[in-house]
Motif scaffolding. Structure first.
Motif, PDB file in Angstrom:
ATOM      1  N   VAL A 262     -12.287  -0.346 -10.063  1.00 22.23           N
ATOM      2  CA  VAL A 262     -11.384  -0.140  -8.913  1.00 22.23           C
ATOM      3  C   VAL A 262     -12.134  -0.689  -7.467  1.00 22.23           C
ATOM      4  O   VAL A 262     -11.376  -1.652  -7.041  1.00 22.23           O
ATOM      5  CB  VAL A 262     -10.833   1.442  -8.774  1.00 22.23           C
ATOM      6  N   ASP A 263     -13.420  -0.201  -7.398  1.00 24.28           N
ATOM      7  CA  ASP A 263     -14.044  -0.873  -6.020  1.00 24.28           C
ATOM      8  C   ASP A 263     -13.960  -2.290  -6.168  1.00 24.28           C
ATOM      9  O   ASP A 263     -13.961  -2.873  -5.228  1.00 24.28           O
ATOM     10  CB  ASP A 263     -15.179   0.079  -6.131  1.00 24.28           C
ATOM     11  N   ASP A 264     -14.611  -2.693  -7.354  1.00 25.24           N
ATOM     12  CA  ASP A 264     -14.810  -4.234  -7.295  1.00 25.24           C
ATOM     13  C   ASP A 264     -13.365  -5.005  -7.282  1.00 25.24           C
ATOM     14  O   ASP A 264     -13.172  -6.138  -6.734  1.00 25.24           O
ATOM     15  CB  ASP A 264     -15.360  -4.741  -8.996  1.00 25.24           C
TER      16      ASP A 264
ATOM     17  N   ALA B 158     -14.325   3.757 -11.786  1.00 25.81           N
ATOM     18  CA  ALA B 158     -14.305   3.987 -10.270  1.00 25.81           C
ATOM     19  C   ALA B 158     -14.960   2.615  -9.869  1.00 25.81           C
ATOM     20  O   ALA B 158     -14.362   1.778  -8.922  1.00 25.81           O
ATOM     21  CB  ALA B 158     -15.151   5.039  -9.579  1.00 25.81           C
ATOM     22  N   ALA B 159     -15.936   2.021 -10.435  1.00 30.73           N
ATOM     23  CA  ALA B 159     -16.818   0.860 -10.241  1.00 30.73           C
ATOM     24  C   ALA B 159     -15.459  -0.163 -10.491  1.00 30.73           C
ATOM     25  O   ALA B 159     -15.717  -1.194  -9.749  1.00 30.73           O
ATOM     26  CB  ALA B 159     -17.897   0.688 -11.131  1.00 30.73           C
TER      27      ALA B 159
ATOM     28  N   SER C 127     -14.393 -10.847 -11.493  1.00 27.10           N
ATOM     29  CA  SER C 127     -14.938  -9.520 -11.549  1.00 27.10           C
ATOM     30  C   SER C 127     -15.870  -9.289 -12.580  1.00 27.10           C
ATOM     31  O   SER C 127     -15.599  -9.855 -13.863  1.00 27.10           O
ATOM     32  CB  SER C 127     -14.007  -8.479 -11.352  1.00 27.10           C
TER      33      SER C 127
ATOM     34  N   LYS D 245     -10.730  -3.985  -5.429  1.00 26.54           N
ATOM     35  CA  LYS D 245     -10.564  -3.802  -3.987  1.00 26.54           C
ATOM     36  C   LYS D 245     -11.481  -4.565  -3.187  1.00 26.54           C
ATOM     37  O   LYS D 245     -10.933  -5.434  -2.308  1.00 26.54           O
ATOM     38  CB  LYS D 245     -10.436  -2.420  -3.578  1.00 26.54           C
ATOM     39  N   ARG D 246     -12.668  -4.779  -3.763  1.00 27.67           N
ATOM     40  CA  ARG D 246     -13.536  -5.644  -3.006  1.00 27.67           C
ATOM     41  C   ARG D 246     -13.024  -7.246  -2.856  1.00 27.67           C
ATOM     42  O   ARG D 246     -13.005  -7.988  -1.872  1.00 27.67           O
ATOM     43  CB  ARG D 246     -14.739  -5.869  -3.254  1.00 27.67           C
TER      44      ARG D 246
ATOM     45  N   TYR E  14     -10.404  -4.053 -18.412  1.00 25.69           N
ATOM     46  CA  TYR E  14     -11.736  -4.179 -18.209  1.00 25.69           C
ATOM     47  C   TYR E  14     -12.483  -4.024 -19.428  1.00 25.69           C
ATOM     48  O   TYR E  14     -12.016  -3.405 -20.372  1.00 25.69           O
ATOM     49  CB  TYR E  14     -12.226  -3.235 -16.990  1.00 25.69           C
TER      50      TYR E  14
ATOM     51  N   GLU F 135      -6.365  -4.038   2.899  1.00 20.11           N
ATOM     52  CA  GLU F 135      -6.036  -3.143   1.572  1.00 20.11           C
ATOM     53  C   GLU F 135      -4.365  -3.408   1.592  1.00 20.11           C
ATOM     54  O   GLU F 135      -4.150  -2.012   2.093  1.00 20.11           O
ATOM     55  CB  GLU F 135      -6.696  -2.176   1.344  1.00 20.11           C
TER      56      GLU F 135
ATOM     57  N   TYR G 274     -16.490  -6.858 -14.431  1.00 19.42           N
ATOM     58  CA  TYR G 274     -15.922  -5.851 -15.301  1.00 19.42           C
ATOM     59  C   TYR G 274     -14.624  -6.523 -15.949  1.00 19.42           C
ATOM     60  O   TYR G 274     -14.321  -5.877 -17.105  1.00 19.42           O
ATOM     61  CB  TYR G 274     -15.503  -4.779 -14.390  1.00 19.42           C
TER      62      TYR G 274
ATOM     63  N   LYS H 229       1.027  -1.239  -0.130  1.00 15.66           N
ATOM     64  CA  LYS H 229      -0.037  -0.094  -0.026  1.00 15.66           C
ATOM     65  C   LYS H 229       0.934   1.292  -0.161  1.00 15.66           C
ATOM     66  O   LYS H 229       1.780   1.408   0.941  1.00 15.66           O
ATOM     67  CB  LYS H 229      -0.863   0.037   1.209  1.00 15.66           C
TER      68      LYS H 229
END
Length: 399
Positions: A237-239, A234-235, A95, A241-242, A227, A251, A97, A67
């Motif tokens: 990246v969030d997916d 943004a979606a 994912s 990270k999830r 992707y 993280e 995406y 990180k």
């Protein structure tokens, strides 16, 4: 006097002192040419660098271990961050995406084949690498979709490695030794050339798991997620990270969209282009000083002429207009000449020096021309007001 008469009078005043007019217009022309030439080189470099980055695609997110942002964890926790693995890449492939995922590792190793050896960059990549990064295969095929944890020992050669080791012989099916491991050649990549100093033709591609063994590594250096076009970054990246937080428990990785890197790079290159334009603007400033000097000399030399015009009925406003028109025409002629010279030199460099990226940004060019006209107006204001304030009687006596 009509506007046409005013223009003719200004042109006559300029042609009456041709050498002085030529030198003053040259000062403006050199400044404009410098701005255009420097911005052409700067914009060419801008486009070249962005093209180098975007030739591999723009819908890519890079995931690296560790990180980079500051957080409140202890030093021990930072040091014990989990490595990224092939299993992480397989998880990211789920994912909604993700179009392609690739776990990559690279290093330098000695390769041998046909009694020849050389040291090259060896890339450990997955089967989706060529599709994710728009890499073409010239002969054979790229790495097949084997079990990523235990892939077959296959290798794909860069075009330069192929010619250096095998010459004109067909390398497909040959045995290639990478370090202490042996691989069978199944493909040759199309020539790609150098990208930002890296020779992509002097390379060998092997499966990621095999590369980890060759380089004695436990984790991959980076995971790339290509992707689907149209997906919100943004979606995506969030997916990512999830999924990884669910696997790692925290993280302990860094997600960097390529678009973010391109935006940052573009901003830096825009500043560079503006900076070189400002350097050219110094020459333009010198030309402006010469223009102001010329107009002051013109007023001093033509005092009697100003008195005669006033005696014949010319108003102060008309006197001001005459001198403003004269300076504006002079600067415009110089600006047009500089525009032609700068664009001509830029075109000549573009056609003769293939290694120098040159592209004339016409918004800067037209902006520089507009600045030259404004310089003419600004340079003529004070002399024009001085001429308009002259007493006609005293002006006539000056003869």
């Amino acid at each position: 006097m009509s506007a046409a008469d005013t223009l003719r009078f200004a042109l006559h005043a300029l042609t009456a002192h041709r050498l002085r007019t030529f030198l003053s217009a040259t000062g403006i022309a050199v400044g404009i040419a410098a701005v255009i030439l420097l911005t052409s080189i700067g914009d060419g470099i801008h486009r070249f660098v962005l093209a180098e980055f975007t030739q591999f695609g723009t819908h890519i997110v890079n995931v690296s271990p560790g990180k980079t942002s500051t957080h409140g964890a202890s030093v021990g926790a930072i040091g014990s961050a989990r490595l990224l693995t092939i299993d992480d890449a397989l998880a990211l492939a789920t994912s909604r995406y993700a179009q392609y995922t690739n776990a990559g590792v690279m290093g330098n190793a000695e390769i041998r084949a046909h009694s020849r050896s050389r040291r090259v960059t060896v890339y450990g990549e997955g089967p989706d690498f060529s599709r994710a990064f728009n890499m073409r295969v010239a002969a054979g095929q790229f790495l097949p979709a084997d079990d990523p944890r235990n892939p077959r020992a296959y290798a794909v050669l860069g075009s330069k490695v192929r010619s250096e080791l095998f010459g004109s012989a067909n390398p497909l099916g040959a045995i290639l030794q990478v370090g202490a491991s042996r691989f069978r050649v199944i493909g040759v990549m199309a020539p790609k050339g150098q990208v930002l100093g890296f020779d992509l033709d002097d390379t060998v591609y092997i499966p990621t798991a095999r590369a980890l063994e060759v380089f004695n590594r436990e984790g991959v250096m980076e995971i790339h997620v290509a992707y689907k076009p149209g997906s919100p970054v943004a979606a995506v990246v969030d997916d990512i990270k999830r999924i990884l937080i669910a696997r790692h428990g925290r993280e302990d990785f860094t997600v960097t969209p390529q678009q973010q890197m391109l935006d940052t790079l573009s901003t830096v290159l825009d500043v560079l282009t503006f900076a070189v334009a400002a350097l050219g603007g110094i020459s333009l400033l010198v030309g402006a000083v010469g223009m102001v000097t010329l107009m002051h000399i013109a007023v001093a030399e033509r005092v009697a002429e100003i008195g005669l015009l006033t005696a014949l009925g010319a108003t102060r406003a008309r006197i001001r207009t005459l001198f403003l028109m004269e300076s504006t025409v002079l600067s415009t002629l110089g600006g047009l000449g500089g525009l032609a010279i700068g664009a001509g030199i830029a075109w000549l460099l573009k056609t003769t020096v293939s290694s120098l990226p040159v592209n004339t940004p016409w918004d800067y060019a037209l902006g520089a021309l507009a600045v030259s006209v404004l310089i003419g107006l600004a340079a003529g204001v004070v002399p024009a007001m001085r001429a308009a304030r002259l007493n006609p009687v005293d002006a006539l006596r000056a003869e």
